[in-house]
Design a protein around this motif. Structure first.
Motif, PDB file in Angstrom:
ATOM      1  N   PRO A 279       0.563  -1.539   0.222  1.00  0.00           N
ATOM      2  CA  PRO A 279      -0.085  -0.472   0.136  1.00  0.00           C
ATOM      3  C   PRO A 279       1.106   1.339   0.427  1.00  0.00           C
ATOM      4  O   PRO A 279       0.635   2.353  -0.156  1.00  0.00           O
ATOM      5  CB  PRO A 279      -1.065  -0.080   1.111  1.00  0.00           C
ATOM      6  N   MET A 280       2.326   1.115   0.100  1.00  0.00           N
ATOM      7  CA  MET A 280       3.033   2.595   0.819  1.00  0.00           C
ATOM      8  C   MET A 280       3.394   2.673  -0.462  1.00  0.00           C
ATOM      9  O   MET A 280       4.002   3.992  -1.088  1.00  0.00           O
ATOM     10  CB  MET A 280       3.487   1.769   1.303  1.00  0.00           C
ATOM     11  N   SER A 281       3.773   2.153  -2.442  1.00  0.00           N
ATOM     12  CA  SER A 281       4.125   2.539  -3.112  1.00  0.00           C
ATOM     13  C   SER A 281       3.210   2.194  -4.921  1.00  0.00           C
ATOM     14  O   SER A 281       2.838   1.257  -4.600  1.00  0.00           O
ATOM     15  CB  SER A 281       5.138   2.664  -3.659  1.00  0.00           C
ATOM     16  N   CYS A 282       2.405   3.191  -5.829  1.00  0.00           N
ATOM     17  CA  CYS A 282       1.861   3.023  -6.425  1.00  0.00           C
ATOM     18  C   CYS A 282       3.065   1.940  -7.770  1.00  0.00           C
ATOM     19  O   CYS A 282       3.997   1.457  -7.267  1.00  0.00           O
ATOM     20  CB  CYS A 282       1.936   3.962  -7.561  1.00  0.00           C
ATOM     21  N   PRO A 283       2.791   1.518  -8.436  1.00  0.00           N
ATOM     22  CA  PRO A 283       2.834   0.611  -9.451  1.00  0.00           C
ATOM     23  C   PRO A 283       4.386   0.867  -9.968  1.00  0.00           C
ATOM     24  O   PRO A 283       5.485   0.201 -10.934  1.00  0.00           O
ATOM     25  CB  PRO A 283       2.546   0.324 -10.837  1.00  0.00           C
ATOM     26  N   HIS A 284       4.552   2.323  -9.980  1.00  0.00           N
ATOM     27  CA  HIS A 284       5.256   2.729 -11.202  1.00  0.00           C
ATOM     28  C   HIS A 284       6.509   3.080  -9.556  1.00  0.00           C
ATOM     29  O   HIS A 284       7.797   4.228 -10.224  1.00  0.00           O
ATOM     30  CB  HIS A 284       4.965   3.994 -11.882  1.00  0.00           C
ATOM     31  N   GLY A 285       6.086   3.270  -8.584  1.00  0.00           N
ATOM     32  CA  GLY A 285       7.345   3.550  -7.281  1.00  0.00           C
ATOM     33  C   GLY A 285       7.171   5.003  -6.771  1.00  0.00           C
ATOM     34  O   GLY A 285       7.921   5.085  -6.151  1.00  0.00           O
ATOM     35  N   ARG A 286       6.111   5.329  -7.170  1.00  0.00           N
ATOM     36  CA  ARG A 286       5.508   6.449  -6.811  1.00  0.00           C
ATOM     37  C   ARG A 286       5.209   6.686  -4.913  1.00  0.00           C
ATOM     38  O   ARG A 286       4.185   5.300  -4.517  1.00  0.00           O
ATOM     39  CB  ARG A 286       4.774   7.786  -7.415  1.00  0.00           C
ATOM     40  N   PRO A 287       5.535   7.660  -4.163  1.00  0.00           N
ATOM     41  CA  PRO A 287       5.113   6.866  -2.839  1.00  0.00           C
ATOM     42  C   PRO A 287       3.290   7.377  -3.029  1.00  0.00           C
ATOM     43  O   PRO A 287       3.405   8.578  -3.355  1.00  0.00           O
ATOM     44  CB  PRO A 287       5.302   8.456  -2.156  1.00  0.00           C
ATOM     45  N   VAL A 288       2.718   6.276  -1.922  1.00  0.00           N
ATOM     46  CA  VAL A 288       1.193   6.930  -1.894  1.00  0.00           C
ATOM     47  C   VAL A 288       0.814   7.507  -0.930  1.00  0.00           C
ATOM     48  O   VAL A 288       0.680   8.481  -1.118  1.00  0.00           O
ATOM     49  CB  VAL A 288       0.362   4.966  -1.620  1.00  0.00           C
ATOM     50  N   ALA A 289       1.734   7.660   0.467  1.00  0.00           N
ATOM     51  CA  ALA A 289       1.436   8.843   1.205  1.00  0.00           C
ATOM     52  C   ALA A 289       2.314   9.157   2.287  1.00  0.00           C
ATOM     53  O   ALA A 289       3.948   8.722   2.284  1.00  0.00           O
ATOM     54  CB  ALA A 289       0.555   7.930   2.160  1.00  0.00           C
ATOM     55  N   LEU A 290       2.439  10.374   2.881  1.00  0.00           N
ATOM     56  CA  LEU A 290       3.810  10.938   3.916  1.00  0.00           C
ATOM     57  C   LEU A 290       3.197  11.271   5.054  1.00  0.00           C
ATOM     58  O   LEU A 290       1.883  11.225   5.155  1.00  0.00           O
ATOM     59  CB  LEU A 290       3.301  12.345   3.016  1.00  0.00           C
ATOM     60  N   ARG A 291       3.511  10.985   5.614  1.00  0.00           N
ATOM     61  CA  ARG A 291       2.572  10.609   7.638  1.00  0.00           C
ATOM     62  C   ARG A 291       3.984  11.428   8.148  1.00  0.00           C
ATOM     63  O   ARG A 291       4.917  11.579   8.123  1.00  0.00           O
ATOM     64  CB  ARG A 291       3.374   8.554   8.199  1.00  0.00           C
ATOM     65  N   TYR A 292       3.578  11.832   9.189  1.00  0.00           N
ATOM     66  CA  TYR A 292       4.049  12.693   9.876  1.00  0.00           C
ATOM     67  C   TYR A 292       3.440  11.977  10.988  1.00  0.00           C
ATOM     68  O   TYR A 292       2.329  12.444  11.939  1.00  0.00           O
ATOM     69  CB  TYR A 292       3.527  14.171  10.134  1.00  0.00           C
ATOM     70  N   SER A 293       4.552  11.466  11.814  1.00  0.00           N
ATOM     71  CA  SER A 293       4.981  10.587  13.775  1.00  0.00           C
ATOM     72  C   SER A 293       4.402  11.774  14.844  1.00  0.00           C
ATOM     73  O   SER A 293       4.602  12.420  14.288  1.00  0.00           O
ATOM     74  CB  SER A 293       6.023  10.014  13.721  1.00  0.00           C
ATOM     75  N   MET A 294       3.723  10.722  15.270  1.00  0.00           N
ATOM     76  CA  MET A 294       2.916  12.225  16.623  1.00  0.00           C
ATOM     77  C   MET A 294       4.647  12.750  17.437  1.00  0.00           C
ATOM     78  O   MET A 294       3.527  13.758  17.747  1.00  0.00           O
ATOM     79  CB  MET A 294       2.543  10.955  17.332  1.00  0.00           C
ATOM     80  N   ARG A 295       5.612  11.698  17.556  1.00  0.00           N
ATOM     81  CA  ARG A 295       6.600  12.479  18.059  1.00  0.00           C
ATOM     82  C   ARG A 295       7.068  13.654  17.274  1.00  0.00           C
ATOM     83  O   ARG A 295       7.367  14.791  17.951  1.00  0.00           O
ATOM     84  CB  ARG A 295       8.238  11.274  17.670  1.00  0.00           C
ATOM     85  N   GLU A 296       7.432  13.790  15.724  1.00  0.00           N
ATOM     86  CA  GLU A 296       7.562  14.534  15.028  1.00  0.00           C
ATOM     87  C   GLU A 296       6.400  15.806  15.143  1.00  0.00           C
ATOM     88  O   GLU A 296       6.880  17.119  15.070  1.00  0.00           O
ATOM     89  CB  GLU A 296       7.109  14.658  13.277  1.00  0.00           C
ATOM     90  N   ILE A 297       5.010  15.248  15.440  1.00  0.00           N
ATOM     91  CA  ILE A 297       3.829  17.022  15.510  1.00  0.00           C
ATOM     92  C   ILE A 297       4.420  16.978  17.414  1.00  0.00           C
ATOM     93  O   ILE A 297       4.711  18.605  17.110  1.00  0.00           O
ATOM     94  CB  ILE A 297       2.683  16.531  15.615  1.00  0.00           C
ATOM     95  N   LEU A 298       4.901  16.433  17.695  1.00  0.00           N
ATOM     96  CA  LEU A 298       5.265  17.382  19.376  1.00  0.00           C
ATOM     97  C   LEU A 298       5.893  17.906  19.465  1.00  0.00           C
ATOM     98  O   LEU A 298       6.186  18.863  19.951  1.00  0.00           O
ATOM     99  CB  LEU A 298       4.690  15.805  20.367  1.00  0.00           C
ATOM    100  N   LYS A 299       7.786  17.307  18.776  1.00  0.00           N
ATOM    101  CA  LYS A 299       8.709  17.998  18.983  1.00  0.00           C
ATOM    102  C   LYS A 299       7.722  19.488  18.391  1.00  0.00           C
ATOM    103  O   LYS A 299       8.919  20.250  18.931  1.00  0.00           O
ATOM    104  CB  LYS A 299       9.847  17.102  17.686  1.00  0.00           C
TER     105      LYS A 299
END
Length: 246
Positions: free
Chosen positions: A221-241
């Motif tokens: 689920p994290m990449s398309c058939p051509h290799g492009r990323p499906v999603a970006l995620r900002y973890s709770m640690r990154e947000i809190l920091k």
């Protein structure tokens, strides 16, 4: 011409340089911030690699510019490319249908006539069976012309010709270097890309929920058939920091 600037005092002026902020409103960086933080809700994950487990728990929040889905999870904030996500869903579905011989197709109201070069005609003769397994109904129509009578479900009429040319190019460029399975994957990737939801497309809440659930059921689920990323995620640690809470 001159630009009018309105200030919060209700007066306006023209062509004035912005004044420096009043020092009294500047942050007191030399003083420690009082500890007013509460404990995070149970189940919040500070640090964990993005995974299927967290993807299944996402709660849709809406769209950004009708192109990216914003969703919240226990592990943070997700931004999902709706086109690429749908492309991954369609790609895996089409591959399974091709293997079972049950690709969903749509009949065209009128045959789509496509002119091809001599080299493309050679490639067409080689892969006509794979085109049929991919959901196309085609036949030679005179000299160096193909008539397309049906296409995989979801492919727009305007994309049929482009898709046939893409597949012939894949065959001509890669057939002698890749396996038949790779050729099928290339065909499935091209079909999925053409049939997937486009950017600048408004999705209602039900459609967003369906897409996230379908994405969570895919094998990759994290990449398309051509290799492009499906999603970006900002973890709770990154947000809190970022908000100086840890």
């Amino acid at each position: 011409g001159s630009v009018q600037r309105l200030d919060f005092g209700g007066q306006s002026s023209r062509d004035e340089a912005p004044s420096a902020p009043d020092p009294q409103w500047q942050p007191l960086t030399s003083l420690p911030a009082p500890d007013t933080h509460r404990t995070l809700p149970a189940g919040v994950i500070l640090d964990e690699p993005a995974s299927l487990a967290t993807l299944k728990d996402l709660r849709p929040l809406g769209q950004i510019h009708e192109s990216f889905i914003l969703a919240a999870g226990r592990d943070g904030l997700w931004i999902i490319d709706q086109h690429v996500a749908h492309e991954r869903v369609l790609f895996e579905r089409l591959l399974k249908e091709m293997l079972s011989g049950r690709v969903e197709r749509q009949q065209l109201l009128l045959p789509h006539i496509i002119e091809i070069s001599p080299s493309q005609q050679v490639e067409y003769a080689r892969i006509e069976g794979e085109l049929r397994r991919s959901g196309f109904e085609t036949e030679l129509f005179g000299n160096r012309t193909i008539a397309v009578q049906a296409a995989p479900a979801g492919v727009g009429h305007a994309d049929v010709e482009k898709l046939i040319y893409e597949i012939l190019e894949i065959s001509e460029r890669e057939l002698r270097r890749v396996s038949l399975d790779d050729l099928r994957r290339g065909i499935a990737a091209s079909v999925a890309c053409r049939a997937a939801i486009k950017v600048n497309t408004r999705l209602d809440a039900a459609k967003i929920e369906w897409l996230l659930a379908a994405l969570a059921e895919t094998e990759c689920p994290m990449s398309c058939p051509h290799g492009r990323p499906v999603a970006l995620r900002y973890s709770m640690r990154e947000i809190l920091k970022a908000f100086h809470r840890i």
